[in-house]
Design a protein around this motif. Structure first.
Motif, PDB file in Angstrom:
ATOM      1  N   MET A 128       0.832  -1.205   0.000  1.00 58.16           N
ATOM      2  CA  MET A 128       0.000   0.000   0.000  1.00 58.16           C
ATOM      3  C   MET A 128       0.867   1.256   0.000  1.00 58.16           C
ATOM      4  SD  MET A 128      -3.021  -0.977   2.674  1.00 58.16           S
ATOM      5  CE  MET A 128      -3.903  -2.535   2.545  1.00 58.16           C
ATOM      6  N   ASN A 129       1.941   1.228   0.785  1.00 51.51           N
ATOM      7  CA  ASN A 129       2.830   2.392   0.862  1.00 51.51           C
ATOM      8  C   ASN A 129       3.517   2.664  -0.463  1.00 51.51           C
ATOM      9  OD1 ASN A 129       2.202   2.636   3.553  1.00 51.51           O
ATOM     10  ND2 ASN A 129       4.068   1.662   4.281  1.00 51.51           N
ATOM     11  N   THR A 130       4.152   1.629  -1.017  1.00 51.93           N
ATOM     12  CA  THR A 130       4.914   1.837  -2.250  1.00 51.93           C
ATOM     13  C   THR A 130       3.997   2.160  -3.431  1.00 51.93           C
ATOM     14  OG1 THR A 130       4.952  -0.575  -2.609  1.00 51.93           O
ATOM     15  CG2 THR A 130       6.868   0.415  -1.540  1.00 51.93           C
ATOM     16  N   GLY A 131       2.734   1.765  -3.336  1.00 54.31           N
ATOM     17  CA  GLY A 131       1.790   2.093  -4.385  1.00 54.31           C
ATOM     18  C   GLY A 131       1.254   3.506  -4.308  1.00 54.31           C
ATOM     19  N   ASN A 132       1.472   4.195  -3.180  1.00 57.17           N
ATOM     20  CA  ASN A 132       0.903   5.529  -2.984  1.00 57.17           C
ATOM     21  C   ASN A 132       1.922   6.621  -2.699  1.00 57.17           C
ATOM     22  OD1 ASN A 132      -2.287   5.574  -2.802  1.00 57.17           O
ATOM     23  ND2 ASN A 132      -1.620   3.631  -1.912  1.00 57.17           N
ATOM     24  N   VAL A 133       3.009   6.286  -2.023  1.00 57.35           N
ATOM     25  CA  VAL A 133       3.955   7.318  -1.601  1.00 57.35           C
ATOM     26  C   VAL A 133       4.534   8.112  -2.780  1.00 57.35           C
ATOM     27  CG1 VAL A 133       6.234   7.691  -0.575  1.00 57.35           C
ATOM     28  CG2 VAL A 133       4.534   6.330   0.642  1.00 57.35           C
ATOM     29  N   PRO A 134       5.070   7.464  -3.840  1.00 54.95           N
ATOM     30  CA  PRO A 134       5.628   8.269  -4.936  1.00 54.95           C
ATOM     31  C   PRO A 134       4.593   9.185  -5.591  1.00 54.95           C
ATOM     32  CG  PRO A 134       6.378   5.994  -5.100  1.00 54.95           C
ATOM     33  CD  PRO A 134       5.291   6.019  -4.068  1.00 54.95           C
ATOM     34  N   THR A 135       3.355   8.704  -5.718  1.00 54.62           N
ATOM     35  CA  THR A 135       2.296   9.529  -6.295  1.00 54.62           C
ATOM     36  C   THR A 135       1.994  10.720  -5.404  1.00 54.62           C
ATOM     37  OG1 THR A 135       1.320   7.606  -7.390  1.00 54.62           O
ATOM     38  CG2 THR A 135      -0.106   9.523  -7.082  1.00 54.62           C
ATOM     39  N   TRP A 136       1.901  10.477  -4.117  1.00 55.74           N
ATOM     40  CA  TRP A 136       1.632  11.557  -3.149  1.00 55.74           C
ATOM     41  C   TRP A 136       2.713  12.628  -3.234  1.00 55.74           C
ATOM     42  CZ3 TRP A 136       3.507  11.938   2.371  1.00 55.74           C
ATOM     43  CH2 TRP A 136       2.815  12.921   3.093  1.00 55.74           C
ATOM     44  N   VAL A 137       3.977  12.199  -3.235  1.00 52.44           N
ATOM     45  CA  VAL A 137       5.091  13.148  -3.292  1.00 52.44           C
ATOM     46  C   VAL A 137       5.083  13.901  -4.617  1.00 52.44           C
ATOM     47  CG1 VAL A 137       7.608  13.376  -3.318  1.00 52.44           C
ATOM     48  CG2 VAL A 137       6.514  11.842  -1.684  1.00 52.44           C
ATOM     49  N   TYR A 399      -6.387   8.310 -12.999  1.00 52.94           N
ATOM     50  CA  TYR A 399      -5.779   6.982 -13.111  1.00 52.94           C
ATOM     51  C   TYR A 399      -4.396   6.921 -12.463  1.00 52.94           C
ATOM     52  CZ  TYR A 399      -9.422   5.801 -16.488  1.00 52.94           C
ATOM     53  OH  TYR A 399     -10.625   5.545 -17.093  1.00 52.94           O
ATOM     54  N   ARG A 400      -3.952   8.028 -11.878  1.00 54.69           N
ATOM     55  CA  ARG A 400      -2.581   8.067 -11.364  1.00 54.69           C
ATOM     56  C   ARG A 400      -2.380   7.113 -10.191  1.00 54.69           C
ATOM     57  NH1 ARG A 400      -1.614  13.589 -11.178  1.00 54.69           N
ATOM     58  NH2 ARG A 400      -1.200  13.413 -13.407  1.00 54.69           N
ATOM     59  N   HIS A 401      -3.406   6.957  -9.347  1.00 54.84           N
ATOM     60  CA  HIS A 401      -3.260   6.033  -8.227  1.00 54.84           C
ATOM     61  C   HIS A 401      -3.124   4.592  -8.730  1.00 54.84           C
ATOM     62  CE1 HIS A 401      -7.542   5.544  -9.071  1.00 54.84           C
ATOM     63  NE2 HIS A 401      -7.521   4.441  -8.349  1.00 54.84           N
ATOM     64  N   ILE A 402      -3.794   4.284  -9.853  1.00 53.90           N
ATOM     65  CA  ILE A 402      -3.676   2.942 -10.425  1.00 53.90           C
ATOM     66  C   ILE A 402      -2.302   2.764 -11.048  1.00 53.90           C
ATOM     67  CG2 ILE A 402      -4.573   1.366 -12.174  1.00 53.90           C
ATOM     68  CD1 ILE A 402      -7.301   2.550 -11.757  1.00 53.90           C
ATOM     69  N   GLY A 403      -1.837   3.795 -11.770  1.00 55.12           N
ATOM     70  CA  GLY A 403      -0.505   3.718 -12.353  1.00 55.12           C
ATOM     71  C   GLY A 403       0.566   3.515 -11.298  1.00 55.12           C
ATOM     72  N   GLY A 404       0.471   4.277 -10.195  1.00 52.92           N
ATOM     73  CA  GLY A 404       1.444   4.126  -9.116  1.00 52.92           C
ATOM     74  C   GLY A 404       1.364   2.763  -8.462  1.00 52.92           C
ATOM     75  N   ALA A 405       0.140   2.270  -8.255  1.00 55.34           N
ATOM     76  CA  ALA A 405      -0.037   0.974  -7.598  1.00 55.34           C
ATOM     77  C   ALA A 405       0.460  -0.173  -8.476  1.00 55.34           C
ATOM     78  CB  ALA A 405      -1.506   0.764  -7.239  1.00 55.34           C
ATOM     79  N   LEU A 406       0.145  -0.131  -9.777  1.00 54.17           N
ATOM     80  CA  LEU A 406       0.583  -1.204 -10.669  1.00 54.17           C
ATOM     81  C   LEU A 406       2.076  -1.106 -10.970  1.00 54.17           C
ATOM     82  CD1 LEU A 406      -2.424  -1.540 -13.143  1.00 54.17           C
ATOM     83  CD2 LEU A 406      -1.876  -2.909 -11.118  1.00 54.17           C
ATOM     84  N   ASN A 407       2.612   0.091 -10.935  1.00 52.60           N
ATOM     85  CA  ASN A 407       4.061   0.273 -11.027  1.00 52.60           C
ATOM     86  C   ASN A 407       4.750  -0.442  -9.870  1.00 52.60           C
ATOM     87  OD1 ASN A 407       6.373   2.315  -9.824  1.00 52.60           O
ATOM     88  ND2 ASN A 407       6.513   2.193 -12.055  1.00 52.60           N
ATOM     89  N   ALA A 408       4.240  -0.218  -8.646  1.00 55.54           N
ATOM     90  CA  ALA A 408       4.798  -0.887  -7.474  1.00 55.54           C
ATOM     91  C   ALA A 408       4.528  -2.384  -7.505  1.00 55.54           C
ATOM     92  CB  ALA A 408       4.213  -0.275  -6.197  1.00 55.54           C
ATOM     93  N   PHE A 409       3.331  -2.774  -7.975  1.00 54.81           N
ATOM     94  CA  PHE A 409       2.989  -4.200  -8.085  1.00 54.81           C
ATOM     95  C   PHE A 409       4.005  -4.929  -8.964  1.00 54.81           C
ATOM     96  CE2 PHE A 409       0.952  -7.507 -10.685  1.00 54.81           C
ATOM     97  CZ  PHE A 409       0.479  -8.364  -9.701  1.00 54.81           C
ATOM     98  N   THR A 410       4.371  -4.314 -10.080  1.00 48.79           N
ATOM     99  CA  THR A 410       5.337  -4.938 -10.980  1.00 48.79           C
ATOM    100  C   THR A 410       6.704  -5.040 -10.322  1.00 48.79           C
ATOM    101  OG1 THR A 410       4.138  -3.934 -12.822  1.00 48.79           O
ATOM    102  CG2 THR A 410       6.284  -4.879 -13.312  1.00 48.79           C
TER     103      THR A 410
END
Length: 501
Positions: A128-137, A399-410
């Motif tokens: 959850m953190n890695t999927g959101n922190v870069p987007t938040w920053v 869609y940015r939260h999805i991009g960040g989350a799937l980026n971290a998922f990968t």
């Protein structure tokens, strides 16, 4: 009666941006700390005896290490689904709280099963953190320093590896279960620090505006700009974000189906694929083999246990120093050139490392160690941060939260692949495994050249224009108007208020 409370602890402008970066860095420090932690404790007798496994049991060890990554993968998917409703900050808060629970379970483990459960739970939170922190920053940063801010949090994550290695080296000289239980429990302290400060920091203004929470967004934008709410620049920033959201809405309602098949013209599926693929390119060169298994690798090369821990610590410092250099380069020379420099240097390091360990001998082993430091330093200044930056930049607001989350998922998916198969590969084909890593390191060069845009210095709204033809000319026109009006040649596209608000 108006409230005299100063929002965000009274911080404004650059001070507020750096506060966000440091607190998010504390959350991301857990990301690096676990890599360094497992890389150094899995070879200690007290840890092995406590959960009743042997160092030669590559299958069980790789499962213990990699099961965390499965938890992270699930956490990223949760972030992709819930992020649109809960927002960046609330998702990070939930993730950190879950990580504390996971740390407690791990530190109290007396079996492989309990340890694995604790690592999966901690993984949920870290995903959850890695999927959101870069987007938040990214959404709280200025265009000219966005890369630097995200790179700083990754630098802090790299410092977490340093802390873990040298803490474990210090505990190596002690006896008893504290040798590994305290370092495992200690990770909760980073989460608690971040949890203490998060309530006082702002939510992303782009998320707030997408949710029509205009007054809160005004307050955040004004604080970030260190200007009054009615300032022309603040209102222009707000108007341009709203205009971008309106353009997205005009292309069609938000839909998870767009991740696979997009008919809106925004190229959501292509941008998602780019955000995911960049993390695969980061992981497949096998850099996480070094961090998760460094002490085991050095011991396997014939180096004494204590010396292996020291060398693992030196390797972590090399990685961190490389990440410090990356902070100063990522916005100055651009994302793509930085990746080229990292891949070429990593190729050189790997091409030295592989033949050295294949021949053995004391001199060759020390040369191999030097090559390892070169590889991790190069990764630190380039591939450590840029994939995370792209993950937060390439998608539009909704869609940015999805991009960040799937980026971290990968990232976590391919980390799992590397840390699960790496020890087994070394046990079966030995040094030849590094030929695979060399091939993937090389393939990253044409992939970046042909498929990834340069985003350094562009606002998130300008990056959107790179993918949508009918927005590109609009972005250029608005930039010229803003530069003329405010005397800011590198200003954002926010002056669109005068035309389209």
């Amino acid at each position: 009666m108006p409230s005299s409370r100063k929002p965000f602890l009274g911080l404004r402008g650059n001070a507020l941006s750096w506060a966000v970066t440091c607190v998010s860095g504390s959350a991301f420090l857990l990301f690096g700390y676990d890599q360094g932690l497992m890389g150094s404790i899995i070879s200690t007798p007290y840890f092995l005896n406590a959960i009743d496994i042997k160092l030669t049991d590559a299958e069980t060890i790789s499962t213990i290490v990699s099961i965390y990554d499965i938890g992270c993968m699930i956490g990223c998917l949760i972030a992709a689904v819930l992020g649109v409703r809960l927002g960046r900050k609330q998702m990070i808060t939930i993730g950190l709280s879950i990580m504390v629970v996971g740390a407690i379970i791990q530190a109290s483990s007396f079996s492989v099963a309990q340890l694995c459960v604790g690592r999966i739970i901690a993984g949920f939170g870290n995903g959850m953190n890695t999927g959101n922190v870069p987007t938040w920053v990214s959404e709280l940063s200025k265009a000219g320093s966005r890369g630097k801010m995200v790179a700083t949090q990754l630098c802090i994550a790299a410092f977490g590896i340093v802390i873990a290695y040298w803490m474990n080296y210090g505990f190596f000289h002690l006896t008893g279960q504290i040798v590994w239980r305290f370092p495992v429990a200690f990770q909760a302290s980073f989460a608690l620090v971040a949890l203490a400060f998060l309530p006082f920091l702002p939510e992303s203004p782009r998320f707030l505006l997408a949710k029509e929470r205009y007054e809160e967004a005004d307050e955040v934008l004004a604080a970030l700009a260190d200007a009054p709410i009615n300032d022309a620049g603040v209102q222009a920033d707000k108007a341009a974000i709203l205009t971008t959201i309106a353009h997205e809405d005009a292309k069609g309602q938000f839909s998870f189906l767009s991740i696979i098949y997009d008919k809106s013209g925004q190229k959501i599926n292509i941008r998602i694929l780019l955000a995911m693929s960049i993390q695969m390119l980061q992981e497949m060169p096998g850099i996480n083999m070094v961090f998760y298994y460094s002490s085991v690798l050095f011991i396997g090369l014939g180096i004494a246990d204590q010396t292996a821990l020291v060398l693992g610590g030196v390797t972590s410092v090399s990685f961190w120093l490389g990440s410090v250099l990356g902070i100063f380069l990522v916005d100055k020379i651009g994302r793509k050139k930085l990746l080229y420099s990292g891949s070429i240097t990593m190729l050189i390091g790997y091409c030295v490392y592989a033949p050295m360990i294949s021949h053995g001998g004391d001199t060759q082993l020390w040369v191999a160690f030097g090559a390892t430091c070169l590889v991790v330093a190069a990764c630190g200044w380039s591939w450590l941060s840029v994939p995370w930056i792209y993950g937060a930049e390439l998608l539009p607001v909704r869609y940015r939260h999805i991009g960040g989350a799937l980026n971290a998922f990968t990232n976590w998916t391919f980390t799992f692949v590397i840390v699960k198969t790496g020890p087994i590969g070394l046990a079966n084909i030995g040094w030849k495994l590094y030929i695979v890593y060399i091939v993937f390191t090389f393939l990253a060069l044409p992939a970046v050249y042909f498929f990834y845009p340069e985003t350094s210095g562009l606002t998130l709204e300008q990056i959107d224009g790179l993918f949508i033809k009918d927005r590109a000319h609009e972005v250029d026109e608005i930039e010229r108007e803003r530069a003329a009006k405010h005397g800011d040649e590198k200003g954002s596209i926010m002056a669109e208020a005068t035309q389209l608000a």
